[in-house]
Motif scaffolding. Structure first.
Motif, PDB file in Angstrom:
ATOM      1  N   VAL A 313      -5.183 -16.010 -16.547  1.00 61.48           N
ATOM      2  CA  VAL A 313      -6.228 -15.542 -17.451  1.00 61.48           C
ATOM      3  C   VAL A 313      -6.795 -14.187 -16.997  1.00 61.48           C
ATOM      4  O   VAL A 313      -7.324 -13.431 -17.784  1.00 61.48           O
ATOM      5  CB  VAL A 313      -7.364 -16.596 -17.553  1.00 61.48           C
ATOM      6  N   PHE A 314      -6.628 -13.873 -15.681  1.00 63.50           N
ATOM      7  CA  PHE A 314      -7.198 -12.609 -15.179  1.00 63.50           C
ATOM      8  C   PHE A 314      -6.198 -11.465 -15.145  1.00 63.50           C
ATOM      9  O   PHE A 314      -6.573 -10.324 -14.870  1.00 63.50           O
ATOM     10  CB  PHE A 314      -7.748 -12.804 -13.753  1.00 63.50           C
ATOM     11  N   VAL A 315      -4.938 -11.806 -15.392  1.00 63.28           N
ATOM     12  CA  VAL A 315      -3.892 -10.796 -15.242  1.00 63.28           C
ATOM     13  C   VAL A 315      -4.078  -9.658 -16.235  1.00 63.28           C
ATOM     14  O   VAL A 315      -4.014  -8.470 -15.893  1.00 63.28           O
ATOM     15  CB  VAL A 315      -2.490 -11.415 -15.401  1.00 63.28           C
ATOM     16  N   ASP A 316      -4.298 -10.067 -17.513  1.00 65.84           N
ATOM     17  CA  ASP A 316      -4.400  -9.032 -18.543  1.00 65.84           C
ATOM     18  C   ASP A 316      -5.592  -8.104 -18.298  1.00 65.84           C
ATOM     19  O   ASP A 316      -5.507  -6.887 -18.524  1.00 65.84           O
ATOM     20  CB  ASP A 316      -4.514  -9.677 -19.913  1.00 65.84           C
ATOM     21  N   ALA A 317      -6.666  -8.691 -17.807  1.00 68.71           N
ATOM     22  CA  ALA A 317      -7.886  -7.895 -17.636  1.00 68.71           C
ATOM     23  C   ALA A 317      -7.819  -6.977 -16.412  1.00 68.71           C
ATOM     24  O   ALA A 317      -8.397  -5.894 -16.403  1.00 68.71           O
ATOM     25  CB  ALA A 317      -9.089  -8.837 -17.526  1.00 68.71           C
ATOM     26  N   LYS A 318      -7.162  -7.490 -15.407  1.00 70.86           N
ATOM     27  CA  LYS A 318      -7.204  -6.726 -14.159  1.00 70.86           C
ATOM     28  C   LYS A 318      -5.910  -5.929 -13.859  1.00 70.86           C
ATOM     29  O   LYS A 318      -5.819  -5.240 -12.853  1.00 70.86           O
ATOM     30  CB  LYS A 318      -7.448  -7.693 -12.993  1.00 70.86           C
ATOM     31  N   SER A 319      -4.899  -6.051 -14.721  1.00 73.10           N
ATOM     32  CA  SER A 319      -3.579  -5.464 -14.402  1.00 73.10           C
ATOM     33  C   SER A 319      -3.632  -3.944 -14.245  1.00 73.10           C
ATOM     34  O   SER A 319      -3.052  -3.380 -13.300  1.00 73.10           O
ATOM     35  CB  SER A 319      -2.567  -5.841 -15.493  1.00 73.10           C
ATOM     36  N   VAL A 320      -4.327  -3.323 -15.178  1.00 71.41           N
ATOM     37  CA  VAL A 320      -4.377  -1.855 -15.117  1.00 71.41           C
ATOM     38  C   VAL A 320      -5.089  -1.392 -13.853  1.00 71.41           C
ATOM     39  O   VAL A 320      -4.616  -0.513 -13.127  1.00 71.41           O
ATOM     40  CB  VAL A 320      -5.090  -1.297 -16.365  1.00 71.41           C
ATOM     41  N   ASN A 321      -6.223  -2.039 -13.555  1.00 73.04           N
ATOM     42  CA  ASN A 321      -6.997  -1.634 -12.378  1.00 73.04           C
ATOM     43  C   ASN A 321      -6.235  -1.902 -11.080  1.00 73.04           C
ATOM     44  O   ASN A 321      -6.240  -1.097 -10.136  1.00 73.04           O
ATOM     45  CB  ASN A 321      -8.332  -2.384 -12.367  1.00 73.04           C
ATOM     46  N   GLU A 322      -5.559  -3.012 -11.049  1.00 72.70           N
ATOM     47  CA  GLU A 322      -4.801  -3.353  -9.836  1.00 72.70           C
ATOM     48  C   GLU A 322      -3.632  -2.381  -9.601  1.00 72.70           C
ATOM     49  O   GLU A 322      -3.322  -2.021  -8.465  1.00 72.70           O
ATOM     50  CB  GLU A 322      -4.286  -4.784  -9.940  1.00 72.70           C
ATOM     51  N   GLN A 323      -2.971  -1.990 -10.694  1.00 67.17           N
ATOM     52  CA  GLN A 323      -1.859  -1.036 -10.540  1.00 67.17           C
ATOM     53  C   GLN A 323      -2.325   0.285  -9.915  1.00 67.17           C
ATOM     54  O   GLN A 323      -1.663   0.866  -9.058  1.00 67.17           O
ATOM     55  CB  GLN A 323      -1.198  -0.768 -11.901  1.00 67.17           C
ATOM     56  N   GLU A 324      -3.500   0.699 -10.388  1.00 68.12           N
ATOM     57  CA  GLU A 324      -4.047   1.921  -9.822  1.00 68.12           C
ATOM     58  C   GLU A 324      -4.387   1.749  -8.346  1.00 68.12           C
ATOM     59  O   GLU A 324      -4.156   2.641  -7.524  1.00 68.12           O
ATOM     60  CB  GLU A 324      -5.301   2.350 -10.610  1.00 68.12           C
ATOM     61  N   ILE A 325      -4.960   0.595  -8.028  1.00 67.70           N
ATOM     62  CA  ILE A 325      -5.285   0.342  -6.620  1.00 67.70           C
ATOM     63  C   ILE A 325      -4.018   0.330  -5.773  1.00 67.70           C
ATOM     64  O   ILE A 325      -3.955   0.914  -4.686  1.00 67.70           O
ATOM     65  CB  ILE A 325      -6.048  -0.983  -6.479  1.00 67.70           C
ATOM     66  N   PHE A 326      -2.961  -0.344  -6.286  1.00 70.56           N
ATOM     67  CA  PHE A 326      -1.685  -0.380  -5.557  1.00 70.56           C
ATOM     68  C   PHE A 326      -1.156   1.040  -5.312  1.00 70.56           C
ATOM     69  O   PHE A 326      -0.708   1.392  -4.222  1.00 70.56           O
ATOM     70  CB  PHE A 326      -0.633  -1.175  -6.332  1.00 70.56           C
ATOM     71  N   LYS A 327      -1.190   1.845  -6.366  1.00 72.38           N
ATOM     72  CA  LYS A 327      -0.636   3.197  -6.280  1.00 72.38           C
ATOM     73  C   LYS A 327      -1.404   4.045  -5.273  1.00 72.38           C
ATOM     74  O   LYS A 327      -0.820   4.728  -4.419  1.00 72.38           O
ATOM     75  CB  LYS A 327      -0.680   3.849  -7.654  1.00 72.38           C
ATOM     76  N   LYS A 328      -2.754   3.974  -5.344  1.00 69.53           N
ATOM     77  CA  LYS A 328      -3.578   4.777  -4.451  1.00 69.53           C
ATOM     78  C   LYS A 328      -3.440   4.309  -3.006  1.00 69.53           C
ATOM     79  O   LYS A 328      -3.407   5.123  -2.078  1.00 69.53           O
ATOM     80  CB  LYS A 328      -5.050   4.730  -4.882  1.00 69.53           C
ATOM     81  N   GLU A 329      -3.376   3.018  -2.815  1.00 66.71           N
ATOM     82  CA  GLU A 329      -3.215   2.519  -1.451  1.00 66.71           C
ATOM     83  C   GLU A 329      -1.858   2.937  -0.862  1.00 66.71           C
ATOM     84  O   GLU A 329      -1.763   3.264   0.329  1.00 66.71           O
ATOM     85  CB  GLU A 329      -3.350   0.991  -1.429  1.00 66.71           C
ATOM     86  N   SER A 330      -0.844   2.894  -1.711  1.00 62.54           N
ATOM     87  CA  SER A 330       0.485   3.313  -1.235  1.00 62.54           C
ATOM     88  C   SER A 330       0.470   4.780  -0.816  1.00 62.54           C
ATOM     89  O   SER A 330       0.990   5.153   0.247  1.00 62.54           O
ATOM     90  CB  SER A 330       1.534   3.107  -2.342  1.00 62.54           C
ATOM     91  N   GLU A 331      -0.113   5.602  -1.654  1.00 62.97           N
ATOM     92  CA  GLU A 331      -0.179   7.022  -1.331  1.00 62.97           C
ATOM     93  C   GLU A 331      -1.018   7.259  -0.084  1.00 62.97           C
ATOM     94  O   GLU A 331      -0.701   8.122   0.752  1.00 62.97           O
ATOM     95  CB  GLU A 331      -0.733   7.811  -2.512  1.00 62.97           C
ATOM     96  N   LEU A 332      -2.133   6.480   0.037  1.00 58.92           N
ATOM     97  CA  LEU A 332      -2.999   6.621   1.208  1.00 58.92           C
ATOM     98  C   LEU A 332      -2.231   6.266   2.482  1.00 58.92           C
ATOM     99  O   LEU A 332      -2.345   6.954   3.507  1.00 58.92           O
ATOM    100  CB  LEU A 332      -4.243   5.729   1.058  1.00 58.92           C
ATOM    101  N   ARG A 333      -1.427   5.201   2.424  1.00 57.99           N
ATOM    102  CA  ARG A 333      -0.639   4.823   3.602  1.00 57.99           C
ATOM    103  C   ARG A 333       0.380   5.921   3.986  1.00 57.99           C
ATOM    104  O   ARG A 333       0.569   6.220   5.148  1.00 57.99           O
ATOM    105  CB  ARG A 333       0.100   3.506   3.329  1.00 57.99           C
TER     106      ARG A 333
END
Length: 790
Positions: A313-333
């Motif tokens: 139930v939370f996937v649709d709501a949080k998917s966009v935000n999580e993708q951005e977090i994943f991308k930024k964390e990857s770049e930060l690493r």
């Protein structure tokens, strides 16, 4: 007009005669020219036979304007950051091809410090590879072995053994193929290149080991590397060597090593990037394994089977935000990894790993690429230069500024990523607050999955970049293209056989020519009738050939020699000169410029030739200072002219005596040598002397003193009906010809005529008497003397 035409004709005839005389001066020595040409030609042919043919081998390469990977790889967006694009300077590449390091590389690879020669005829031929019957293998330290500088003479005995003799050694040692041979600390063995050496039995070879530094310097000089012209990117390589196969191997190996060095240089960045990615993959793999173990333990502890369905139930709501977090964390690493890598670097300047996808800083990739290109150019210059080079120092400053900029850019990028993550995490907390009602385990499990997803995505991304980097390294090409592999010209360029033989023939022609020219140039003595005719206006009465028989009187009954015939011809010419003399008895004075010109010889033989005609002739010696008549005729000294002039009681008929062996020929010698010959010749008895003799004899032939030394002859010349002035060829200096010319022009000697004495017809100085009626003159000579007679 007629006078001018005659003058021009005379000049042309004179020039023609002079030219002919010059040619005859050399053509008379044709035998020596022939011998010299034969000898010089033989030497030239011998040199040609001993010289090994030298062949020219060529190769050419094109230096590309932009080196690196092929255009097909442009589809990989990040490959342009691997330093595979650079502009090549043709002149720099020429220097690289000329470099000692490259020469050292191909000399070692081809073992050019080892040479083997075989004597074939007059030539010593170098054998190479298949043409060589043997090869060697080093057992001791190879670097030390490269300093060996010696040779050994090898003789093959059979398929299993050979004998050798080392340099400066007289001992021949027999060893087997493959058996150790020691030269001091250097140990090696000789093995056959082919298994069957039966046809090589007894053949001798010279095996040469050369110091590698000398070989490198030698080939550095021999291999010519040049750009075709200033506007061309083509470099031509040229090598002149006796062995075509060896030349081709050298040039091909040289080009191959040069291309490999270029590829290795370009792959340095790729290798650095590969090490960086590999190191990061190891760290991330450990983290991914740890997350997987945590998920497994969490599910086992909480007994969760499919928590994803519970959190759908939370996937649709949080998917966009999580993708951005994943991308930024990857770049930060990634940024943190690069900062850590730069800060841990201990060396002065090292290649940096290329940017591997940081969207927050698009300029960072370009900065890293520029830094790597500057470092690459600096390292290229340092190969043939030093740190003190102004260009290297400028590049060092640029590299320092560039690394500082990269560090600043990475720190700035890290800050931006941290701010972005902070904002995204804030949004994430809002979502978490909204789902706080969910069971605690769901939220914890989602955290595990999120961390697992981030690490897995980063791991996959790095694997992809590693593969792309390896592909780019595998397809890296050199910044040059081989246009022509090494090829040898079919015809040798040296030795120039025709040129050497022609030069030998020319030298053979020039040596005798120069010798004759210099001899004549330095010789001041007159030689021929032409020399006399050019220097004197007095009539030339004849010439007497040089007599080699040794006889004092050559004119006798039945004598047929050329000298005797010359005196007979002179006798005829004397009759013409004396035709105007009305007196029944005629007086002939014989004189010369200096002593030694043969006036006594002429006087004696003139008198003898006239006596042969039945005329009564008296020969008088009037050289009172140096009497020679009696000495010349091997007669004892007797009373003569000086006694008659001194003692008035002496009768002239008591002193005149017939000459033994000759009819009608009488002799009046000079007598004793008086203390005052000049005063004695002024005596009135001189006139009485000639008056009495003319009454008794048809001809009075007088041998007088040389006119250039004393005045005796001039004092009594008034008693002469004619004066026969003797000039000896190849004896009298041309400058002394001024004396008879002056006496003739001043009319100091009555009815004066010149006689050329001692003319050598064999040298072409006269018209000659030989060849008709005198066949016995050369019978005593051998064949060599007849051909090369002087």
């Amino acid at each position: 007009m007629s006078h001018n035409t005659n003058s021009e004709y005379s000049r042309e005839v004179s020039q023609s005669i002079n030219l002919r005389a010059e040619l005859e001066k050399y053509l008379m020595h044709w035998k020596w020219f022939f011998l010299s040409i034969i000898l010089a030609g033989a030497v030239a042919v011998f040199l040609v036979k001993t010289k090994v043919n030298i062949y020219e081998t060529k190769a050419s390469v094109l230096v590309k304007e932009d080196g690196g990977a092929s255009t097909d790889l442009k589809m990989f967006q990040d490959l342009s950051s691997l330093g595979l694009s650079s502009s090549s300077n043709v002149y720099d590449e020429v220097e690289v091809l000329k470099s000692r390091s490259l020469a050292f590389a191909y000399v070692k690879k081809l073992n050019l410090n080892f040479e083997i020669y075989q004597k074939k005829g007059l030539k010593e031929i170098e054998l190479y590879k298949e043409s060589s019957p043997i090869k060697y293998q080093v057992l001791s330290d190879k670097e030390d072995f490269y300093q060996l500088d010696t040779f050994m003479d090898v003789t093959i005995l059979d398929n299993f053994q050979f004998k050798y003799q080392a340099e400066e050694s007289e001992e021949e040692i027999t060893v087997k193929f493959g058996e150790k041979i020691s030269f001091g600390k250097h140990v090696f063995l000789i093995t056959p290149f082919k298994s069957d050496l039966k046809n090589k039995k007894g053949e001798k070879y010279r095996v040469v080991f050369k110091k590698i530094d000398n070989v490198v310097e030698n080939y550095k000089k021999k291999v010519e590397v040049n750009s075709i012209d200033q506007n061309s990117n083509i470099i031509e390589l040229n090598l002149k060597h006796a062995n075509k196969s060896k030349s081709r191997d050298i040039l091909n190996t040289m080009v191959d090593l040069y291309n490999q060095m270029s590829i290795d240089d370009q792959n340095l960045v790729g290798e650095k990037t590969d090490k960086f990615i590999t190191k990061r993959l190891e760290v991330i793999k450990e983290e991914l394994d740890e997350v997987d173990r945590n998920e497994e333990l969490y599910k086992s502890d909480k007994q969760i089977t499919d928590i994803a369905l519970q959190s759908q139930v939370f996937v649709d709501a949080k998917s966009v935000n999580e993708q951005e977090i994943f991308k930024k964390e990857s770049e930060l690493r990634l940024v943190e990894f690069m900062i850590e890598d730069i800060q841990k670097e201990k060396e002065d300047f090292e290649l940096l790993p290329t940017s591997i996808g940081i969207t927050e800083a698009p300029q960072l990739s370009l900065s890293v690429n520029n830094y790597n290109e500057l470092l690459f150019e600096r390292n290229r210059l340092l190969r043939n230069s030093s740190m003190s080079n102004p260009v290297v120092q400028n590049l060092n400053m640029e590299l320092k500024n560039s690394i500082d900029n990269i560090k600043g850019s990475l720190i700035g990028t890290k800050r931006q990523l941290e701010i972005s993550l902070k904002s995204l995490n804030s949004v994430e907390k809002q979502f978490e607050n909204k789902i706080s009602a969910l069971p605690k385990q769901v939220r914890e499990y989602r955290g595990i999955l999120r961390r697992q997803s981030i690490i897995a995505e980063l791991y996959s991304y790095l694997l992809q970049k590693k593969e792309e980097n390896e592909i780019s390294m595998a397809v890296t090409v050199s910044n040059s293209k081989v246009i022509d592999r090494a090829y040898s010209l079919s015809l040798p360029i040296a030795p120039k056989k025709k040129v050497i033989v022609l030069a030998g023939l020319m030298i053979g022609l020039l040596v005798p020519f120069s010798f004759i020219y210099l001899r004549d140039l330095l010789d001041t003595k007159f030689k021929s009738r032409r020399d006399l005719e050019e220097a004197l206006t007095a009539p030339l009465l004849g010439d007497i050939p040089f007599d080699k028989s040794g006889e004092k009187i050559v004119v006798r009954k039945g004598s047929r020699t050329s000298t005797a015939e010359a005196f007979r011809l002179l006798r005829t010419n004397l009759d013409f000169m004396l035709a105007s003399v009305e007196s029944k008895s005629k007086s002939i004075f014989v004189t010369s410029t200096i002593s030694g010109e043969g006036k006594t010889f002429v006087a004696v033989n003139v008198a003898a030739s006239i006596a042969l005609t039945g005329k009564k002739v008296v020969l008088i010696g009037m050289d009172l200072r140096a009497p020679k008549i009696t000495q010349y005729l091997d007669l004892p000294n007797r009373k003569g002219v000086s006694n008659y002039l001194i003692d008035k009681n002496i009768l002239l008929e008591d002193m005149v005596s017939p000459l033994e062996g000759f009819d009608n020929l009488y002799l009046l010698s000079s007598g004793v040598v008086p203390p005052n010959p000049a005063e004695l010749l002024l005596s009135s008895r001189i006139e009485d002397l000639f008056a009495e003799l003319k009454k008794s004899f048809d001809y009075v032939v007088v041998d007088t003193a040389p006119v250039n030394l004393v005045t005796d002859t001039l004092m009594i010349s008034k008693y002469a009906d004619m004066v026969l002035y003797t000039a000896r060829s190849n004896y009298l200096d041309k400058r002394f010809l001024e004396v008879p010319e002056r006496l003739y022009n001043e009319k100091r000697l009555p009815n004066m005529a010149v006689l050329l004495n001692g003319l050598d017809y064999t040298r072409g100085y006269g018209y000659g008497y030989g060849g008709y009626g005198y066949p016995k003159e050369n019978e005593h000579k051998n064949i060599f003397q007849k051909i090369f007679k002087k």
